[in-house]
Design a protein around this motif. Structure first.
Motif, mmCIF file in Angstrom:
data_model
loop_
_atom_site.group_PDB
_atom_site.id
_atom_site.type_symbol
_atom_site.label_atom_id
_atom_site.label_comp_id
_atom_site.label_asym_id
_atom_site.label_seq_id
_atom_site.Cartn_x
_atom_site.Cartn_y
_atom_site.Cartn_z
ATOM 1 N N UNK A 183 34.054 32.767 35.862
ATOM 2 C CA UNK A 183 32.865 33.488 35.398
ATOM 3 C C UNK A 183 32.620 34.782 36.179
ATOM 4 N N UNK A 184 33.435 35.034 37.224
ATOM 5 C CA UNK A 184 33.213 36.182 38.089
ATOM 6 C C UNK A 184 34.110 37.360 37.686
ATOM 7 N N UNK A 185 33.730 38.530 38.165
ATOM 8 C CA UNK A 185 34.589 39.709 38.043
ATOM 9 C C UNK A 185 35.589 39.692 39.188
ATOM 10 N N UNK A 186 36.812 40.145 38.911
ATOM 11 C CA UNK A 186 37.868 40.223 39.920
ATOM 12 C C UNK A 186 38.256 41.680 40.123
ATOM 13 N N UNK A 187 38.653 41.989 41.350
ATOM 14 C CA UNK A 187 38.999 43.374 41.666
ATOM 15 C C UNK A 187 40.309 43.434 42.440
ATOM 16 N N UNK A 188 40.879 44.633 42.435
ATOM 17 C CA UNK A 188 42.098 44.877 43.206
ATOM 18 C C UNK A 188 42.138 46.359 43.565
ATOM 19 N N UNK A 189 42.339 46.639 44.844
ATOM 20 C CA UNK A 189 42.494 48.030 45.273
ATOM 21 C C UNK A 189 43.400 48.078 46.487
ATOM 22 N N UNK A 190 43.870 49.282 46.819
ATOM 23 C CA UNK A 190 44.817 49.469 47.922
ATOM 24 C C UNK A 190 44.268 50.491 48.909
ATOM 25 N N UNK A 191 44.353 50.152 50.199
ATOM 26 C CA UNK A 191 43.964 51.066 51.266
ATOM 27 C C UNK A 191 45.112 51.137 52.267
#
Length: 344
Positions: free
Chosen positions: A10-18
């Motif tokens: 039910x949640x939003x998922x995220x992905x990013x790169x640093x």
């Protein structure tokens, strides 16, 4: 930066790169729309960015720490933690930073709650929730590592079991109630006191859990995530036999539970001395009654722990004091025998 939803979550998922390091996770909370989810992820991005640059964890508010923690608990624990948060937020403020909540502030909180007439057990429950929330977010956010449960709080371990007379009085009053609500409350009381099940464990029973031929109930303990087997007494067997034409043993029990609570209170909480010594009698006292009688009749605490679904005997240790009943009776027999010899 990617933001997406999974069918199974039910949640939003995220992905990013640093700096060639990929970060992926979920919001861990229900969010209304994508815009709100984007704001949350932006906050996460900058937090990880700052952490990578400075190596210093970011602060977190009491409100945000509890939002994360409450998403991961359920049932009675969820209700207790929600109640604790209301009290903590009213005193410290929802925007209070966790790392700024010092031992001195906690001591002041204890004083204030005591002035309001709150028992130490209740205050301890509030602080237990605070410590749980702090531990949950400690890897990513700043907290006060020195915060611990104050030793000034007196732990009152309730073993409020019913006497035989109290049980008879409760059952007699329920039996005299000719309504369906009274009948349901009576049946539930019998099952609780003869099996030691927690209230919702009993209410949620299905016929698949009950083996009337072997006279056993297989119980999934939601609190400990374990399965245990408890025996069915003759009285409980008669109840289940009578209810076997229903879809489940207990259906639409809200009013019956209220009735049971009211009757227990009316029949068992009139003696203030008993209330002060062992606490008020509640529905949970039926589980304590089951346990206390088995201990008094010689069941070992290790065996009792298995029946109650405890993962270790430390949880069952509060019943150890009841083993003294056998010691007192043995001493009485020995003394009577000694005195009897003195007459010859």
């Amino acid at each position: 930066m990617k933001l997406y939803k999974r069918r199974t979550s039910p949640y939003w998922w995220y992905q990013f790169t640093i700096e060639d390091r990929r970060f992926r996770g979920s919001t861990k909370r229900l969010i209304k729309d994508k815009a709100e989810a984007q704001a949350y992820v932006a906050k996460e991005y900058h937090r990880h960015l700052n952490l990578g640059v400075s190596g210093v964890k970011q602060p977190i508010t009491l409100e945000d720490a509890f939002k994360i923690t409450l998403d991961e608990v359920e049932g009675q624990t969820l209700r207790l933690y929600q109640s604790a948060y209301v009290q903590l937020a009213a005193y410290f403020g929802p925007d209070a930073k966790l790392h700024e909540i010092s031992e001195a502030k906690v001591d002041a909180y204890i004083v204030q709650r005591r002035k309001l007439g709150r028992a130490d057990n209740t205050i301890r429950g509030d602080l237990k929730a605070l410590l749980r929330a702090s531990k949950r977010v400690s890897r990513q956010y700043r907290i006060n590592p020195d915060l611990h449960m104050p030793k000034t709080l007196k732990v009152f371990i309730k073993t409020r079991y019913l006497s035989d007379d109290e049980e008879r009085l409760v059952l007699r009053k329920l039996k005299a109630d000719p309504t369906i609500t009274g009948e349901k409350a009576y049946d539930l009381a019998i099952v609780l006191v003869d099996t030691g099940l927690r209230l919702m464990e009993a209410v949620n029973l299905s016929w698949a859990d009950i083996d009337l031929k072997r006279r056993e109930i297989e119980v999934y303990r939601t609190k400990t995530k374990t399965v245990s087997v408890v025996p069915i007494s003759d009285r409980a067997y008669e109840v289940f036999q009578r209810l076997h034409n229903q879809e489940a043993p207990f259906l639409k029990m809200e009013w019956a539970i209220r009735r049971l609570r009211k009757v227990i209170h009316e029949c068992c909480n009139g003696n203030q001395r008993t209330v002060d010594q062992r606490g008020k009698a509640t529905v949970h006292s039926l589980r304590d009654t089951f346990a206390s009688r088995l201990v008094q009749k010689g069941l070992h605490l290790n065996e009792l722990a298995r029946l109650l679904g405890h993962t270790n005997t430390a949880m069952t240790a509060k019943y150890a004091q009841l083993e003294q009943t056998g010691v007192v009776e043995k001493a009485r027999r020995l003394m009577n025998g000694k005195n009897a010899m003195a007459h010859y």
